[in-house]
Design a protein around this motif. Structure first.
Motif, mmCIF file in Angstrom:
data_model
loop_
_atom_site.group_PDB
_atom_site.id
_atom_site.type_symbol
_atom_site.label_atom_id
_atom_site.label_comp_id
_atom_site.label_asym_id
_atom_site.label_seq_id
_atom_site.Cartn_x
_atom_site.Cartn_y
_atom_site.Cartn_z
ATOM 1 N N ARG A 1 -0.262 4.143 0.585
ATOM 2 C CA ARG A 1 -0.729 4.923 1.732
ATOM 3 C C ARG A 1 0.060 4.559 2.997
ATOM 4 N N SER A 2 0.382 3.280 3.147
ATOM 5 C CA SER A 2 1.113 2.854 4.345
ATOM 6 C C SER A 2 2.533 3.415 4.360
ATOM 7 N N HIS B 1 2.302 7.113 5.259
ATOM 8 C CA HIS B 1 1.991 7.216 6.681
ATOM 9 C C HIS B 1 3.258 7.032 7.517
ATOM 10 N N SER C 1 0.821 -1.207 0.000
ATOM 11 C CA SER C 1 0.000 0.000 0.000
ATOM 12 C C SER C 1 0.857 1.260 0.000
#
Length: 313
Positions: free
Chosen positions: A267-268, A271, A265
């Motif tokens: 997004r991970s 983050h 991901s």
């Protein structure tokens, strides 16, 4: 004790490699290779692959690190490569808890690392990146810098798909099905998928080399993950993605994202880069998940980022 290495003319072992067995705390045999001769003026890079991977896959990378003046140490994770497998079916990619990987890595750092030149740095791919994130948190004294290729900080699912997979995994775990393949999984190794169907790399030559290695030594092959592996992976990713966990990681992190990654991901990674205080996120264009076995133009982006990152050591 000398450990075996798979030799192919098109995948030469970088000069000076020494393969050996490391005994884990429970007696399991873990295969390691180290390169210490010649120019080691820049210290040591501890090199770790991802799920299913093995030392031979990274001979090219080890050679590139040696050319940069680093000693190199690599280890096949427990349950893959030529390290000891955990189940009767050696094609099942299994682990009950990522804490086992932590213990094996600790054994390496206690038994092998002290003889290696400093500074100590780490380079890890995918699942290896998840393990190294845990190490950077728990053992800040080990690595002065950590470079990560498409690290497994989160899996690439839509939100509804992740909820469904997590729910099914938890149910199967409760039912005692940890040693079964994940639903839909089988004994076929990722490297046994035809190139046209692979989601790992655009580089046909490097992919063919991986297939040749597995054909030459079938014991290198590893199939799908087990329910237990996936359950353990979710627990580990949940722990390491907590903002307060990431905030306690002080070592500089280089997080390289593959722009066309179908497994991890994006997004991970963003983050983690946001919450780890010394993290740098670099996107590698035109790269699938396996950045280090991609085409030369994608690999050049990675190596340029790596060289800038390690020049600050």
């Amino acid at each position: 004790m000398t450990a075996p290495v798979v030799f192919l003319p098109e995948n030469p072992v970088p000069e000076g490699g020494e393969a050996f067995w490391l005994r884990a705390e429970d007696g399991a045999r873990l295969r390691c290779i180290k390169w210490t001769g010649g120019d080691c003026s820049r210290g040591t890079v501890f090199l770790f692959g991802g799920r299913t991977e093995f030392a031979e896959k990274y001979f090219e990378v080890a050679g590139e690190l040696r050319q940069r003046g680093f000693a190199v140490v690599t280890m096949d994770w427990r349950g893959q490569g030529l390290s000891e497998r955990l189940l009767a079916d050696p094609r099942k990619g299994h682990i009950a808890d990522f804490a086992q990987f932590d213990r094996d890595l600790s054994r390496l750092m206690i038994s092998v690392a002290p003889a290696m030149p400093r500074p100590w740095m780490a380079l890890a791919h995918s699942m290896g990146g998840q393990i190294l994130l845990r190490a950077a948190h728990d053992h800040p004294e080990w690595f002065s810098r950590v470079a990560l290729s498409a690290p497994m900080f989160g899996l690439r699912f839509s939100p509804w798909m992740e909820r469904a997979i997590r729910g099914m995994t938890a149910l199967l775990h409760t039912l005692g099905r940890d040693e079964a393949f994940v639903p839909g999984g089988n004994e076929k190794a990722a490297d046994e998928t035809p190139f046209e169907e692979n989601i790992l790399t655009h580089d046909e030559r490097r992919y063919a080399l991986l297939q040749a290695l597995t054909r030459t030594e079938p014991a290198l092959g590893l199939g799908s993950a087990t329910v237990g592996w996936l359950h353990a992976a979710f627990r580990s990713m949940d722990m390491t993605s907590a903002p307060d966990y990431l905030a306690r990681i002080r070592a500089p992190l280089l997080v390289c994202e593959a722009a066309e990654d179908a497994l991890v991901s994006a997004r991970s990674l963003a983050h983690a880069a946001l919450h780890a205080p010394n993290a740098l996120l670099v996107t590698v264009p035109a790269a699938r998940h396996e950045i280090l076995i991609e085409r030369d133009d994608a690999r050049a982006v990675f190596w340029a980022a790596f060289d800038r990152f390690t020049a600050q050591a």
